[in-house]
Design an enzyme around this catalytic site. Structure first.
Site, mmCIF file in Angstrom:
data_model
loop_
_atom_site.group_PDB
_atom_site.id
_atom_site.type_symbol
_atom_site.label_atom_id
_atom_site.label_comp_id
_atom_site.label_asym_id
_atom_site.label_seq_id
_atom_site.Cartn_x
_atom_site.Cartn_y
_atom_site.Cartn_z
ATOM 1 N N ASP A 165 0.812 -1.215 0.000
ATOM 2 C CA ASP A 165 0.000 0.000 0.000
ATOM 3 C C ASP A 165 0.849 1.271 0.000
ATOM 4 O OD1 ASP A 165 -2.206 1.577 0.094
ATOM 5 O OD2 ASP A 165 -2.716 1.167 2.186
ATOM 6 N N GLU A 274 -2.857 -0.324 -8.729
ATOM 7 C CA GLU A 274 -3.682 0.828 -8.350
ATOM 8 C C GLU A 274 -2.834 2.101 -8.397
ATOM 9 O OE1 GLU A 274 -6.764 0.833 -5.428
ATOM 10 O OE2 GLU A 274 -5.873 2.498 -4.316
#
Ligand SMILES: [Zn+2]
Length: 495
Positions: A165, A274
């Site tokens: 992340d 992402e």
């Protein structure tokens, strides 16, 4: 004391308890002639294996008469992954609606599984940013190991992901992929020039003028005065907007391309890629999103999800701050662009944003990604407040002592004046701190200090007490997560 258990494992007829041994019945699994089950004695978990073929041999542990005891180590996790592939994280190749469930403590996944076992949600059980790893003193290996053992414990076989992340460098991306990440959230904020918004129109124009001629003609040729009409969104990109977007994003777009071509596209397994552009002070405009999306498409970059910075405030651990109609309008534009280019919108800092969940569900037709993390930590703190008031008081005081330092890492608008003084709150009312937005933020942003600070002798001040207390009340923690994350899923129309 293992005799009866081992006999029952052989006969595939195990119970949930053998004296002091707690058995996770859902973990019972067979490969070849080897049978394995996860058990807990005191607070220590082990695998108990019976058999003699490949799986039995590869598990590292202590041989006893007729069985092997194996610790839940990283090496044994890899053995489980090999023989029971559902225990390894995978990419969300079916593009299911997905939810990131950051588990800072490594204790939340069983509760998360219970919450979403009967839904179609693709869960990202392993999700920690570099900042969170630093603050909790954990490694990314440990984050995936913990998720994998929880998946084995609960017999959850519908697949889960591991998100590296908010990664900012190619080194970190390669490192976390090698460890097992199946999703990469590229945070290009270091390549986004946020100083542009502070400039006057003249300053922007002169800065733009000094850009390389090839960059200017490339973007002007493609976008200047272009009329865009996609699914309810009409706009024209004028010179002013284009100059801004090129200055703010051109280096970030090149960086995304570099990361994609050098690492993502040629990786040995599929990866959910992402793009996050949410760590900025101003909302992402529809033109900015459109230009970034078109550039990604023209450069053959395939992404799964994109996280713009939406209008309003997404502060940690509390509800959305802002006008809901304005949010809907803004969100709709981003969804239109995402749909047009074929990816899902990702909502970051999604914990506790209850007032916008119905809008997110409606406007996306249920296709999105949402990340939560801090709220799982706050539920753990609530469990302590309910069950161990003395420890809660120590934690609360420590959070107050470290609050100022913590605001360096997290953007919050906390007013400590709204947090009642500890000495005025009775034990039974301590959980009310977790219903108070300022109290939630106080405990939310200071988790690194609570988990990592040591006394002058080098011993943890609170970490061990915190983990022991949660271990003792693990059923309560599970119930809290089922209820609280369940509320998230219900409002998001996923449950
Ligand atoms: Zn983010």
């Amino acid at each position: 004391m293992f005799n009866a258990l081992v006999t029952d494992i052989k006969n595939e007829n195990i119970k949930s308890e053998y004296g002091p041994i707690k058995v996770y019945e859902r973990s019972f699994s067979t490969s070849g002639n080897t049978k394995v089950v996860l058990v807990k004695i005191d607070s220590q978990k082990f695998l108990v294996a019976v058999g003699n073929d490949e799986l039995y041999t590869e598990l590292q542990g202590f041989e006893n008469i007729g069985f092997k005891l194996a610790f839940p180590t990283h090496e044994n996790r890899l053995v489980l992954n090999k023989f029971f592939p559902y225990t390894a994280p995978v990419a969300n190749v079916e593009h299911r609606t997905s939810v990131g469930l950051g588990d800072r403590l490594g204790l939340a996944t069983p509760g998360h599984i219970e919450t979403l076992r009967d839904t179609d949600v693709f869960p990202i059980f392993a999700q920690q940013s570099v900042r969170e790893l630093d603050m909790t003193g954990r490694t990314y290996e440990d984050v995936i190991d913990t998720a994998a053992y929880a998946v084995f414990q609960e017999g959850y076989k519908k697949g889960y992901g591991a998100d590296g992340d908010h990664l900012k460098t190619k080194e970190d991306i390669s490192k976390e992929l090698a460890i097992g990440a199946t999703m990469i959230t590229l945070d290009s904020s270091e390549k986004i020039d946020n100083t542009i918004i502070t400039l006057s129109k003249d300053e922007v124009a002169s800065k733009y003028k000094s850009l390389d001629e090839s960059i200017k003609s490339y973007y002007e040729g493609k976008y200047l005065d272009k009329n865009i009409g996609i699914d309810g969104l009409q706009m024209t990109i004028n010179k002013e907007a284009l100059m801004n977007d090129v200055l703010v994003y051109h280096a970030a777009i090149d960086f995304i391309e570099e990361v994609y071509q050098e690492i993502i596209v040629k990786y040995e397994r599929p990866i959910d890629f992402e793009i996050s552009i949410d760590e900025t002070s101003t909302p992402t405009t529809a033109t900015s999103h459109y230009i970034i999306a078109s550039e990604l498409k023209d450069r053959n970059i395939v992404i799964s999800t994109m996280a713009p910075r939406f209008i309003g405030e997404f502060q940690k651990g509390i509800d959305y701050i802002g006008d809901l109609d304005e949010f809907r309008k803004d969100f709709k534009n981003h969804v239109a662009i995402a749909n047009h280019f074929g990816y899902r919108i990702s909502v970051h800092s999604g914990s506790d944003k209850f007032s916008i969940f119905p809008i997110v569900a409606e406007e996306t037709n249920g296709r999105f990604h949402i990340k939560t993390a801090g709220t799982n930590w706050l539920e753990a703190v609530t469990v302590i407040a309910e069950n161990n008031p003395a420890l809660y008081r120590e934690i609360h005081q420590h959070a107050l002592d470290k609050f100022d330092a913590a605001t360096k890492f997290y953007h919050v608008s906390t007013n400590l004046g709204n947090v009642p003084d500890l000495s005025t709150v009775a034990d039974k009312d301590l959980p009310s701190y977790m219903k108070n937005n300022d109290g939630r933020q106080l405990l939310h942003i200071t988790y690194g200090y609570i988990l990592q600070d040591k006394d002058e002798k080098g011993n943890y001040i609170l970490r061990d007490k915190f983990f022991n207390a949660l271990e003792e009340h693990s059923d309560a923690y599970r119930e809290h997560l089922v209820s609280h994350i369940g509320n998230h899923l219900r409002l998001l129309k996923l449950k």
